[in-house]
Design a protein around this motif. Structure first.
Motif, PDB file in Angstrom:
ATOM      1  N   ASN A 224      -0.992  10.525  -5.761  1.00 13.59           N
ATOM      2  CA  ASN A 224      -0.569  10.207  -4.397  1.00 13.59           C
ATOM      3  C   ASN A 224      -0.871   8.753  -4.055  1.00 13.59           C
ATOM      4  OD1 ASN A 224       0.292  12.842  -3.476  1.00 13.59           O
ATOM      5  ND2 ASN A 224      -1.853  13.397  -3.633  1.00 13.59           N
ATOM      6  N   ILE A 225       0.078   8.124  -3.393  1.00 10.24           N
ATOM      7  CA  ILE A 225      -0.101   6.785  -2.843  1.00 10.24           C
ATOM      8  C   ILE A 225       0.264   6.883  -1.370  1.00 10.24           C
ATOM      9  CG2 ILE A 225       0.649   4.384  -2.904  1.00 10.24           C
ATOM     10  CD1 ILE A 225       1.446   4.932  -5.872  1.00 10.24           C
ATOM     11  N   THR A 226      -0.672   6.574  -0.484  1.00  8.14           N
ATOM     12  CA  THR A 226      -0.426   6.671   0.947  1.00  8.14           C
ATOM     13  C   THR A 226       0.011   5.318   1.491  1.00  8.14           C
ATOM     14  OG1 THR A 226      -2.033   8.436   1.174  1.00  8.14           O
ATOM     15  CG2 THR A 226      -1.440   7.243   3.186  1.00  8.14           C
ATOM     16  N   VAL A 227       1.121   5.313   2.220  1.00  9.18           N
ATOM     17  CA  VAL A 227       1.677   4.093   2.802  1.00  9.18           C
ATOM     18  C   VAL A 227       1.753   4.272   4.308  1.00  9.18           C
ATOM     19  CG1 VAL A 227       3.631   2.504   2.840  1.00  9.18           C
ATOM     20  CG2 VAL A 227       3.060   3.712   0.722  1.00  9.18           C
ATOM     21  N   THR A 228       1.089   3.393   5.054  1.00 11.47           N
ATOM     22  CA  THR A 228       1.168   3.399   6.508  1.00 11.47           C
ATOM     23  C   THR A 228       1.955   2.158   6.916  1.00 11.47           C
ATOM     24  OG1 THR A 228      -0.958   4.508   6.648  1.00 11.47           O
ATOM     25  CG2 THR A 228      -0.164   3.445   8.648  1.00 11.47           C
ATOM     26  N   ALA A 229       3.218   2.352   7.178  1.00 15.94           N
ATOM     27  CA  ALA A 229       4.114   1.250   7.509  1.00 15.94           C
ATOM     28  C   ALA A 229       5.292   1.812   8.287  1.00 15.94           C
ATOM     29  CB  ALA A 229       4.587   0.548   6.230  1.00 15.94           C
ATOM     30  N   ASP A 230       6.170   0.938   8.721  1.00 15.44           N
ATOM     31  CA  ASP A 230       7.372   1.390   9.407  1.00 15.44           C
ATOM     32  C   ASP A 230       8.552   0.546   8.962  1.00 15.44           C
ATOM     33  OD1 ASP A 230       7.602  -0.985  11.117  1.00 15.44           O
ATOM     34  OD2 ASP A 230       5.926  -0.150  12.248  1.00 15.44           O
ATOM     35  N   ALA A 231       9.732   0.900   9.405  1.00 14.74           N
ATOM     36  CA  ALA A 231      10.945   0.220   8.964  1.00 14.74           C
ATOM     37  C   ALA A 231      10.972  -1.261   9.344  1.00 14.74           C
ATOM     38  CB  ALA A 231      12.172   0.924   9.539  1.00 14.74           C
ATOM     39  N   HIS A 232      10.313  -1.619  10.425  1.00 11.08           N
ATOM     40  CA  HIS A 232      10.311  -3.010  10.871  1.00 11.08           C
ATOM     41  C   HIS A 232       9.258  -3.849  10.166  1.00 11.08           C
ATOM     42  CE1 HIS A 232      13.193  -1.951  13.921  1.00 11.08           C
ATOM     43  NE2 HIS A 232      12.402  -0.969  14.323  1.00 11.08           N
ATOM     44  N   HIS A 233       8.220  -3.212   9.656  1.00 10.96           N
ATOM     45  CA  HIS A 233       7.122  -3.890   8.963  1.00 10.96           C
ATOM     46  C   HIS A 233       6.760  -3.080   7.716  1.00 10.96           C
ATOM     47  CE1 HIS A 233       6.767  -4.933  13.268  1.00 10.96           C
ATOM     48  NE2 HIS A 233       6.658  -6.139  12.766  1.00 10.96           N
ATOM     49  N   PRO A 234       7.628  -3.083   6.714  1.00 12.02           N
ATOM     50  CA  PRO A 234       7.407  -2.204   5.566  1.00 12.02           C
ATOM     51  C   PRO A 234       6.329  -2.712   4.612  1.00 12.02           C
ATOM     52  CG  PRO A 234       9.310  -3.578   5.188  1.00 12.02           C
ATOM     53  CD  PRO A 234       8.846  -3.858   6.603  1.00 12.02           C
ATOM     54  N   ALA A 235       5.827  -1.828   3.806  1.00 15.01           N
ATOM     55  CA  ALA A 235       5.064  -2.189   2.612  1.00 15.01           C
ATOM     56  C   ALA A 235       6.094  -2.222   1.484  1.00 15.01           C
ATOM     57  CB  ALA A 235       3.984  -1.158   2.327  1.00 15.01           C
ATOM     58  N   THR A 236       5.919  -3.112   0.535  1.00 14.02           N
ATOM     59  CA  THR A 236       6.917  -3.323  -0.507  1.00 14.02           C
ATOM     60  C   THR A 236       6.342  -2.993  -1.877  1.00 14.02           C
ATOM     61  OG1 THR A 236       7.854  -5.126   0.791  1.00 14.02           O
ATOM     62  CG2 THR A 236       8.460  -5.045  -1.526  1.00 14.02           C
ATOM     63  N   ILE A 237       7.112  -2.290  -2.676  1.00 17.49           N
ATOM     64  CA  ILE A 237       6.780  -2.084  -4.080  1.00 17.49           C
ATOM     65  C   ILE A 237       7.875  -2.756  -4.884  1.00 17.49           C
ATOM     66  CG2 ILE A 237       6.397  -0.415  -5.922  1.00 17.49           C
ATOM     67  CD1 ILE A 237       5.375   1.535  -3.803  1.00 17.49           C
ATOM     68  N   THR A 238       7.486  -3.727  -5.722  1.00 24.39           N
ATOM     69  CA  THR A 238       8.447  -4.520  -6.472  1.00 24.39           C
ATOM     70  C   THR A 238       7.878  -4.811  -7.859  1.00 24.39           C
ATOM     71  OG1 THR A 238       9.866  -6.482  -6.347  1.00 24.39           O
ATOM     72  CG2 THR A 238       7.604  -6.715  -5.518  1.00 24.39           C
ATOM     73  N   SER A 239       8.462  -5.745  -8.567  1.00 25.88           N
ATOM     74  CA  SER A 239       7.997  -6.046  -9.916  1.00 25.88           C
ATOM     75  C   SER A 239       7.691  -7.533 -10.055  1.00 25.88           C
ATOM     76  CB  SER A 239       9.056  -5.636 -10.941  1.00 25.88           C
ATOM     77  OG  SER A 239      10.252  -6.350 -10.728  1.00 25.88           O
ATOM     78  N   TYR A 240       6.979  -7.865 -11.128  1.00 25.93           N
ATOM     79  CA  TYR A 240       6.697  -9.261 -11.449  1.00 25.93           C
ATOM     80  C   TYR A 240       6.719  -9.410 -12.964  1.00 25.93           C
ATOM     81  CZ  TYR A 240       1.849  -8.310 -12.943  1.00 25.93           C
ATOM     82  OH  TYR A 240       0.737  -7.876 -13.612  1.00 25.93           O
ATOM     83  N   GLY A 241       6.841 -10.631 -13.421  1.00 26.95           N
ATOM     84  CA  GLY A 241       6.844 -10.888 -14.857  1.00 26.95           C
ATOM     85  C   GLY A 241       8.207 -11.335 -15.340  1.00 26.95           C
ATOM     86  N   ASN A 242       8.359 -11.358 -16.638  1.00 27.24           N
ATOM     87  CA  ASN A 242       9.558 -11.842 -17.308  1.00 27.24           C
ATOM     88  C   ASN A 242      10.726 -10.871 -17.099  1.00 27.24           C
ATOM     89  OD1 ASN A 242      11.513 -12.698 -19.131  1.00 27.24           O
ATOM     90  ND2 ASN A 242      10.019 -13.264 -20.690  1.00 27.24           N
TER      91      ASN A 242
END
Length: 127
Positions: free
Chosen positions: A78-96
């Motif tokens: 489980n990963i808990t995210v407390t955010a909303d559509a106007h101020h989201p938390a972001t999951i993205t990538s990094y690297g080559n």
């Protein structure tokens, strides 16, 4: 405005500005080069998604998964995210970019799903 009033206005503006920008965090995770004892920075990433589950993700936070890495997760991660559509938390990538997308692989007997645990908090459950 007199000097004392101008000072009060400046202090209030400084507090408002610093409180809105100081709350966002960046967390980096690499299954190939990370260590869960690391601070979770780009140069010293965490290794597991389990380590990420120990911190609350808030509005403005960002999680960076290393490109080309794979995480195997079991039932009930489980990963808990407390955010909303106007101020989201972001999951993205990094690297080559040539390394491909990061992958999260679950137990093949279960599927991945996201579920809401309340109206202001969302729990991403990998089950």
């Amino acid at each position: 405005l007199g000097w004392p009033k101008m000072l009060v206005v400046c202090v209030v503006l400084l507090l408002l500005f610093s409180s809105s920008t100081a709350q966002s965090h960046r967390y980096y995770i690499s299954s190939s080069t990370g260590n869960d004892q690391n601070p979770g920075t780009q140069s010293h990433p965490w290794k597991s998604l389990a380590r990420l589950s120990s911190v609350p993700l808030l509005s403005g936070d960002a999680v960076f998964l290393k490109r080309g890495d794979t995480w195997n997760v079991g039932y009930g991660a489980n990963i808990t995210v407390t955010a909303d559509a106007h101020h989201p938390a972001t999951i993205t990538s990094y690297g080559n970019l040539d390394d491909g997308r990061p992958s999260i692989v679950g137990n093949h007997n279960h599927h991945h799903r996201a579920k809401s645990s309340s109206s202001s908090s969302h729990c991403l459950s990998l089950t």
